[in-house]
Design a protein around this motif. Structure first.
Motif, short mmCIF file in Angstrom:
data_model
loop_
_atom_site.label_atom_id
_atom_site.label_comp_id
_atom_site.label_asym_id
_atom_site.label_seq_id
_atom_site.Cartn_x
_atom_site.Cartn_y
_atom_site.Cartn_z
N GLY A 178 -9.06 50.09 57.89
CA GLY A 178 -9.00 49.91 56.44
C GLY A 178 -10.05 48.89 56.03
N ASP A 179 -9.76 48.13 54.98
CA ASP A 179 -10.77 47.20 54.47
C ASP A 179 -10.63 45.79 55.05
N ALA A 180 -9.85 45.69 56.14
CA ALA A 180 -9.97 44.48 56.96
C ALA A 180 -11.39 44.40 57.51
N LEU A 181 -12.04 45.56 57.62
CA LEU A 181 -13.45 45.63 58.04
C LEU A 181 -14.06 46.83 57.30
N ALA A 187 -18.96 43.46 61.28
CA ALA A 187 -18.72 43.09 62.68
C ALA A 187 -19.74 42.05 63.16
N LEU A 188 -20.84 41.92 62.44
CA LEU A 188 -21.86 40.92 62.79
C LEU A 188 -21.73 39.65 61.94
N THR A 189 -21.49 39.84 60.62
CA THR A 189 -21.36 38.66 59.75
C THR A 189 -20.00 38.00 59.90
N LYS A 190 -18.99 38.80 60.25
CA LYS A 190 -17.62 38.31 60.47
C LYS A 190 -16.98 37.66 59.24
N ARG A 191 -17.47 38.04 58.06
CA ARG A 191 -16.85 37.60 56.81
C ARG A 191 -16.51 38.83 55.99
N ASN A 192 -15.29 38.90 55.46
CA ASN A 192 -14.91 40.00 54.59
C ASN A 192 -15.57 39.81 53.23
N PRO A 193 -16.33 40.80 52.76
CA PRO A 193 -17.07 40.60 51.51
C PRO A 193 -16.21 40.64 50.25
N LEU A 194 -14.95 41.05 50.37
CA LEU A 194 -14.12 41.27 49.18
C LEU A 194 -12.70 40.81 49.52
N PHE A 196 -9.05 39.57 48.49
CA PHE A 196 -8.04 39.52 47.42
C PHE A 196 -6.85 38.65 47.80
N TRP A 197 -6.85 38.08 49.02
CA TRP A 197 -5.66 37.33 49.45
C TRP A 197 -6.00 36.02 50.16
N ASP A 198 -6.72 36.07 51.29
CA ASP A 198 -6.96 34.86 52.07
C ASP A 198 -8.20 35.04 52.95
N ALA A 199 -9.25 34.27 52.66
CA ALA A 199 -10.53 34.46 53.35
C ALA A 199 -10.44 34.08 54.83
N ASP A 200 -9.69 33.04 55.17
CA ASP A 200 -9.60 32.64 56.58
C ASP A 200 -8.81 33.66 57.40
N GLN A 201 -7.68 34.09 56.82
CA GLN A 201 -6.93 35.18 57.47
C GLN A 201 -7.84 36.39 57.68
N ARG A 260 -25.19 42.32 49.10
CA ARG A 260 -23.78 42.31 48.72
C ARG A 260 -23.21 40.91 48.86
N PRO A 261 -22.74 40.32 47.77
CA PRO A 261 -22.26 38.93 47.87
C PRO A 261 -20.84 38.87 48.44
N LEU A 262 -20.48 37.71 48.98
CA LEU A 262 -19.08 37.46 49.35
C LEU A 262 -18.32 37.15 48.07
N TRP A 263 -17.14 37.75 47.91
CA TRP A 263 -16.34 37.53 46.71
C TRP A 263 -14.91 37.21 47.10
N VAL A 264 -14.35 36.18 46.54
CA VAL A 264 -12.93 35.84 46.71
C VAL A 264 -12.30 35.86 45.33
N MET A 265 -11.20 36.59 45.20
CA MET A 265 -10.56 36.75 43.89
C MET A 265 -10.17 35.40 43.29
N PRO A 266 -10.59 35.13 42.05
CA PRO A 266 -10.08 33.92 41.39
C PRO A 266 -8.57 34.00 41.27
N GLY A 267 -7.89 32.95 41.67
CA GLY A 267 -6.43 32.93 41.55
C GLY A 267 -5.68 33.22 42.83
N VAL A 268 -6.38 33.31 43.98
CA VAL A 268 -5.64 33.62 45.22
C VAL A 268 -4.57 32.58 45.53
N LYS A 269 -4.79 31.34 45.12
CA LYS A 269 -3.77 30.31 45.41
C LYS A 269 -2.50 30.57 44.59
N GLU A 270 -2.67 30.72 43.27
CA GLU A 270 -1.49 30.95 42.43
C GLU A 270 -0.83 32.29 42.77
N GLN A 271 -1.65 33.21 43.33
CA GLN A 271 -1.16 34.54 43.66
C GLN A 271 -0.03 34.49 44.70
#
Lengths: 305, 305
Positions: A178-181, A187-194, A196-201, A260-271
């Motif tokens: 799925g979109d875990a990857l 697999a090379l950058t090891k950062r999810n570009p999108l 919606f929940w938790d970037a470290d997870q 393609r930029p890395l994006w983290v949804m605004p509001g993940v903490k309150e989410q």
């Protein structure tokens, strides 16, 4: 073919993966085509009965293509007994109503979240929960078996309850991520570009995919292996035809995907707080959804495979 | 900007049309991007109050782009007081949950049909009715006024209750057609390429659009006028950027759009019977849909206009 009959192209006892619809890493500046991979996993269950498992269902814009892909594999929609959702984003879930004979398999956190998504979560419309409850649901978590050799792997971060499916195939352990990857380059950058929940997870989930997999089936790209020198070895060729455009169409431009930029949804903490707050009310929300999906005979769609 | 304040760019008394999201006639052999036009119609109602009317809402893959387009026009989603749906197909309706302050305006036949769509109707999933009932509904038929100078025109055939919106603008009568007229070339061929309800009705609806309109805003193309020698005079340039592709990408092909075949849904005859048969049960279906849409504060999406 009727459910229960073994397909002619699957005689062995190890499960197999076929690509029903390929995933594509294409975007535009006017909207997301959002073509995810749709996979057919086949094999015997613990009782020896043949199972036809769909992993992800794509969005409505691929519906006739999905019908044709099933037909090309000798299957009707009624032959699918299980639909696994890697997560509940719009582009992976919208065609589940085609499979009225199927049990929907997803992670409990993903199911619950979909009933009260965050307002910033543009991939999970407020009505997503109404859609998910149209099929009987089996909730699964990390390590659960779907059929022998086909197991759930928990891959949260992109969304609250993202999962993958690990299949013990003849060419090794293959993970449908799925979109875990999303894309092979992840697999090379090891950062999810999108996220919606938790970037470290999400970063840990990418590591986990790479640790357990010989072959990776990403959410929006072709299957690949990593080579010994950390290169990407795609296992399928790219193939796409665009209609209504030509390379020299005036006003058409092509942009480099590496931007393609890395994006983290605004509001993940309150989410996550919102999610906890709503938890008590979830069963009521689930129970009140009317069932509108029922089997009806169907003829062919507009596209002929 | 708050609803009710006149926008700085709209001082006259005639209503105006702005393109929030352009429509595109692009297809692929792997799925439909299905980018329809989304329009902002603004003007005073009969009581002189300023109105912000959205015509069509597009699918989820355009949601962040729609947020940005609204912002570029000085509007929040909460400022939209009316959402008109030309019809209930997936690619026109999915973002209506963004507009919790709006009344949903559509044709009664379209609303009713969406609760029991035909199994062959791949553009109207079984769960469409659950989505539509998330906003308060105003049913409208041919000739009804939305605000002065903005009227409904009945354009059935593509779907049971397709409608258009005729706007008396400073440059003449402009018709937002939905998919009663998908593409400019349909004004010349006069055949709807995708019929889900009635091909003859659909042909008459095309004639009607051409009779009443100085300018046409099609469902999936740029606005145009017909020239005196039956040519197409587009009023806006084409502009699209594709990311993740290059003209020389191996496996990428370009096909001529003129090969688009005419398609009529198998089962259109039995479909109208099914619709009649279900009519008695529609109010019960409508009443049982739980409301899951409610206003929540929102921050910016991932794309910046």
């Amino acid at each position: 073919m009727k459910a229960g009959n073994p397909p002619t192209d699957h005689g062995g006892s190890m499960p197999t993966i076929d690509i029903l619809l390929p995933g594509f890493a294409i975007d535009t500046d006017q909207g997301y085509p959002a073509f995810c991979g749709v996979f057919l996993v086949r094999g015997p269950d613990a009782a020896g009965r043949h199972r036809n498992i769909l992993v992800d269902a794509a969005h409505v814009g691929r519906r006739p293509f999905l019908w044709n892909a099933l037909a090309a594999h000798g299957l009707d929609a009624e032959d699918i007994d299980t639909v696994v959702l890697t997560h509940a984003h719009w582009d992976h879930v919208q065609n589940i109503d085609l499979f009225p004979q199927a049990t929907l398999v997803l992670h409990p956190d993903e199911r619950r979240y979909a009933h009260t998504p965050h307002a910033n979560d543009w991939a999970t419309p407020a009505w997503t929960g109404l859609l998910l409850e149209q099929l009987p649901v089996r909730e699964v978590t990390d390590g659960e078996e779907i059929i022998p050799g086909v197991d759930v792997i928990g891959l949260p971060g992109h969304s609250p309850g993202s999962i993958g499916v690990v299949v013990q195939t003849e060419r090794g352990r293959a993970t449908i991520t799925g979109d875990a990857l999303h894309f092979a380059y992840v697999a090379l950058t090891k950062r999810n570009p999108l996220v919606f929940w938790d970037a470290d997870q999400a970063a840990r989930s990418i590591e986990r995919v790479l640790t357990v997999s010989d072959v990776v089936y990403p959410g929006h790209d072709r299957p690949f292996r990593l080579t010994s020198d950390a290169g990407i070895d795609y296992l399928e060729p790219f193939a796409l035809t665009l209609t209504g455009l030509r390379p020299d169409t005036l006003g058409l431009r092509f942009a480099d995907a590496s931007s393609r930029p890395l994006w983290v949804m605004p509001g993940v903490k309150e989410q996550s707080k919102l999610y906890e707050k709503n938890a008590d009310d979830i069963q009521r929300r689930i129970n009140r959804v009317p069932k509108v999906v029922r089997p009806v005979p169907r003829e062919a769609g507009p596209e002929k495979g």
